[in-house]
Write a protein that holds these residues in place. Sequence first.
Motif, PDB file in Angstrom:
ATOM      1  N   ASN A   1      10.264 -21.709   1.370  1.00 22.08           N
ATOM      2  CA  ASN A   1      11.052 -22.368   2.416  1.00 22.08           C
ATOM      3  C   ASN A   1      12.347 -21.617   2.728  1.00 22.08           C
ATOM      4  OD1 ASN A   1      11.480 -24.401   4.332  1.00 22.08           O
ATOM      5  ND2 ASN A   1      12.744 -25.589   2.920  1.00 22.08           N
ATOM      6  N   VAL A   2      12.244 -20.279   2.858  1.00 23.57           N
ATOM      7  CA  VAL A   2      13.416 -19.491   3.223  1.00 23.57           C
ATOM      8  C   VAL A   2      13.335 -19.109   4.696  1.00 23.57           C
ATOM      9  CG1 VAL A   2      13.724 -18.593   0.898  1.00 23.57           C
ATOM     10  CG2 VAL A   2      12.379 -17.287   2.542  1.00 23.57           C
ATOM     11  N   THR A   3      14.492 -18.888   5.302  1.00 23.41           N
ATOM     12  CA  THR A   3      14.562 -18.523   6.716  1.00 23.41           C
ATOM     13  C   THR A   3      14.329 -17.035   6.921  1.00 23.41           C
ATOM     14  OG1 THR A   3      16.120 -20.333   7.058  1.00 23.41           O
ATOM     15  CG2 THR A   3      16.001 -18.674   8.790  1.00 23.41           C
ATOM     16  N   GLY A   4      14.622 -16.239   5.889  1.00 23.61           N
ATOM     17  CA  GLY A   4      14.442 -14.800   5.996  1.00 23.61           C
ATOM     18  C   GLY A   4      15.106 -14.092   4.842  1.00 23.61           C
ATOM     19  N   ILE A   5      15.409 -12.811   5.031  1.00 18.10           N
ATOM     20  CA  ILE A   5      16.115 -12.042   4.010  1.00 18.10           C
ATOM     21  C   ILE A   5      17.431 -11.549   4.589  1.00 18.10           C
ATOM     22  CG2 ILE A   5      13.958 -11.293   2.922  1.00 18.10           C
ATOM     23  CD1 ILE A   5      14.421  -8.543   4.205  1.00 18.10           C
TER      24      ILE A   5
END
Length: 311
Positions: free
Chosen positions: A115-119
């Motif tokens: 559930n991460v938006t990106g890096i």
Amino acid sequence: MENNNKETNEQVDIEMTIDVKNKELEELLDDYNEHKDAPHLTRLVNHIAISRVLVPALMNDDEQPVPCFIQNKNGELYMPIYTSKEQIPEEPKSPIIINMPFIAVADMATNPELNVTGIVINAFSGNLIFKKQLLEKIMRVEKAKREGDIKGVQLTEEQYHVLTRKQVEFTLLPKKLFDEGEKLMDEISDGKEEYMDQLYEDFYQEKRLYPYLEEEFSVMTMNLNENLRILRVDFPERYMEVPSCYRVYLVWDKEKEEGRYFTIEKTENSDERLLGEVVEEISHVDHGTAPVEGAELQTIVDLVMKEEVEA
């Protein structure tokens, strides 16, 4: 003495695992942060896709390393990665630093369970964000490179992209304009580059080969009067061969409920561009040599107005 030597060797091994050097990658990051344009992003993406990076991590209850996360003020989670150990901040200190291929990082970051938006790359210096949508595209392109050409089709990857461009720009997109009219104009106006990128990808039969990025498109909306609206859509520069379009102008006459689709096309002569039009029967009309870019819009408006007067 023997134990001390063993401990020293282990320390050297650990040091080697994080002794990543990415001088060229860091230069490309600086270049992109300075210019913020599609060509610099493309060069950056092509290089980072084959690079190794450093990922801060900690041990979970199962004694397995898991990546650390950074949360922004909107509550979005990002996975931090670093191009070298010099880029990693001393505080807060990370218990573990893992040396990983960037593609493996992208695979982790796009896992729905995290559930991460990106890096975020070099969060405390360059602070460049790659969101999940971009990471997914990078993974698809790299997977396509590994797997080779499309099975059953005797085309190189480059030939496939050139052929698809021709279909999209001269058939599929104008047909969508004539079929959907104002609805398509509204969707492009509202969604801009993100919408065009997704639409172009939707036209790709082989989604895994889709090569472009949102930043390679440009959308401009112009309302000339209460009835006449024009959208200028610029396409990516990659895989641009004859025939393909630098950009197109979608024209919508609200009063007549009528669309026009004009093209600025690449020609064999690098000093000339062709002004064309795809009409509702999906046939091509040649309007001659295109004017300089700054005069394109006025030339197209003149063509539209001239035909209205003649009608």
